[in-house]
Design an enzyme around this catalytic site. Sequence first.
Site, PDB file in Angstrom:
ATOM      1  N   ASP A  74      -7.942  -5.537   0.040  1.00 12.61           N
ATOM      2  CA  ASP A  74      -8.396  -6.304  -1.119  1.00 12.61           C
ATOM      3  C   ASP A  74      -7.992  -7.768  -1.064  1.00 12.61           C
ATOM      4  O   ASP A  74      -8.464  -8.577  -1.844  1.00 12.61           O
ATOM      5  CB  ASP A  74      -7.841  -5.673  -2.404  1.00 12.61           C
ATOM      6  CG  ASP A  74      -8.450  -4.318  -2.647  1.00 12.61           C
ATOM      7  OD1 ASP A  74      -9.662  -4.187  -2.421  1.00 12.61           O
ATOM      8  OD2 ASP A  74      -7.722  -3.402  -3.036  1.00 12.61           O
TER       9      ASP A  74
ATOM     10  N   HIS B 245       0.849  -1.187   0.000  1.00  7.35           N
ATOM     11  CA  HIS B 245       0.000   0.000   0.000  1.00  7.35           C
ATOM     12  C   HIS B 245       0.881   1.231   0.000  1.00  7.35           C
ATOM     13  O   HIS B 245       1.943   1.226   0.627  1.00  7.35           O
ATOM     14  CB  HIS B 245      -0.919   0.010   1.240  1.00  7.35           C
ATOM     15  CG  HIS B 245      -2.073   0.935   1.091  1.00  7.35           C
ATOM     16  ND1 HIS B 245      -1.990   2.265   1.399  1.00  7.35           N
ATOM     17  CD2 HIS B 245      -3.329   0.723   0.632  1.00  7.35           C
ATOM     18  CE1 HIS B 245      -3.156   2.825   1.151  1.00  7.35           C
ATOM     19  NE2 HIS B 245      -3.988   1.919   0.677  1.00  7.35           N
TER      20      HIS B 245
END
Length: 430
Positions: free
Chosen positions: A364, A306
Amino acid sequence: MSGNTATLTIGDKAIELPTKSGSVGPTVVDIAPLYKHTGMFTYDPGFTSTASCESQITYIDGDEGVLLYRGYPIEQLAEHGDFLETCYLLLYGELPTAAQKADFDYRVTRHTMVHEQMARFFQGFRRDAHPMAVMVASVGALSAFYHDSTDISDPHQRMISSMRLIAKMPTLAAMAYKYTIGQPFVYPQNNLDYPSNFLRMCFSVPCEDYKPNPILARALDRIFILHADHEQNASTSTVRLAGSSGANPFACIAAGIACLWGPAHGGANEAALKMLQEIGTVDRIPQYIAKAKDKNDPFRLMGFGHRVYKNYDPRAKIMQRTTHEVLNELGHKDDPLLEVALELERIALHDEYFIEKKLYPNIDFYSGITLKAMGFPTSMFTVLFALARTVGWIAQWKEMIEDPSQKIGRPRQLYTGAARRDYVSPAQRR
Ligand code: CMC
């Protein structure tokens, strides 16, 4: 940096730049006067060190793995709150009282139907269209159906368009799904709560009504809370930039959906599930870890890493628990995909490459397994993300429009193309 200024020295010239401190998080250097004083721009492609705006909505501490909506930890909202309450919080800054919540729920619920002509609009798409393509178009088309809420200078119209977007997204998302599988659209039913209504619009058919399962509805509601906002990510910045020109909110949210679709952003949930399916069995994991680490191979572990979180994504932890709840409820406890996911996570968390680069599972990674178990096809995963993120986009858009110092977003560039040259007629070109 000293006091409330930072000194920048360029050659033999030093200039003082103001600094600004937030309530928490890093202080920023205000570089707006830089060009006036030096004739130079700053350069930060990908905005890795640039705050694009001031905001009071969402705070992330990526090193500590903290996510706050209006100051409230995501864990508490996901555990105790519901999605519409979270919507109210993001839009208005405070949790609603019981009366405010009842009024908000009522108003959202009364906007769930879409103009009947929208159904005809859908018929123009190919049946095999990706539902995200249908979402980009149909949400953009709302501005052609609801002219009475596109004047952004009118606070009442802004409020109505916000309600309409939050209320109609589930209806449009379910229509996008029904269209691709060739089933008739299911109208919303106002006696159901937000997630149950959405599940019913997706899974009911005229010959057999769908009774929403409260455990699945609660899990979906929690998934919506986890996705509701994430400060200035790519799609939110897209919405702000589109909105900065004065474009109407339906068009701005359509722009956000287009940006979200990419696999580096919201499309990662679809990509992560496809990756788990491709890996298939635990014994094949090492070869995928090796591919992810190979500099000459473009493959990445989808659902890992991320830009902001350099720690475990707090949403991923809640998502992992939700996945277990859903699989237990549906009797899929031994889902082979979950087995692959858990083992992949375990190996990656102990692998030097991932540790050194601080690559942890993101939201996700687990959401795809959960949504698949609920009965959604992979092509719908990013649509569900868009549905939930709509409130974040609107809250950020509204904050920007209501800021008196707001101006059109207009970045500059480092130009590396040809310098001025003269036109040559085709016959004389070599
Ligand atoms: N697998 C393997 N290596 C990775 C991964 C990954 N998933 N993510 C980053 N790296 C490596 C990358 O190769 C680079 O290595 P090096 O420094 O040797 O060149 C280093 O880690 C830093 O990566 P980056 O691309 O510079 O980092 P970024 O902040 O630009 O990208 C990201 C962040 C999310 C786009 C990236 O981690 C990624 O592509 N992850 C997979 C896609 C994904 O799961 N996206 C969902 C994000 S969360 C939900 C959302 O925001 O929508």
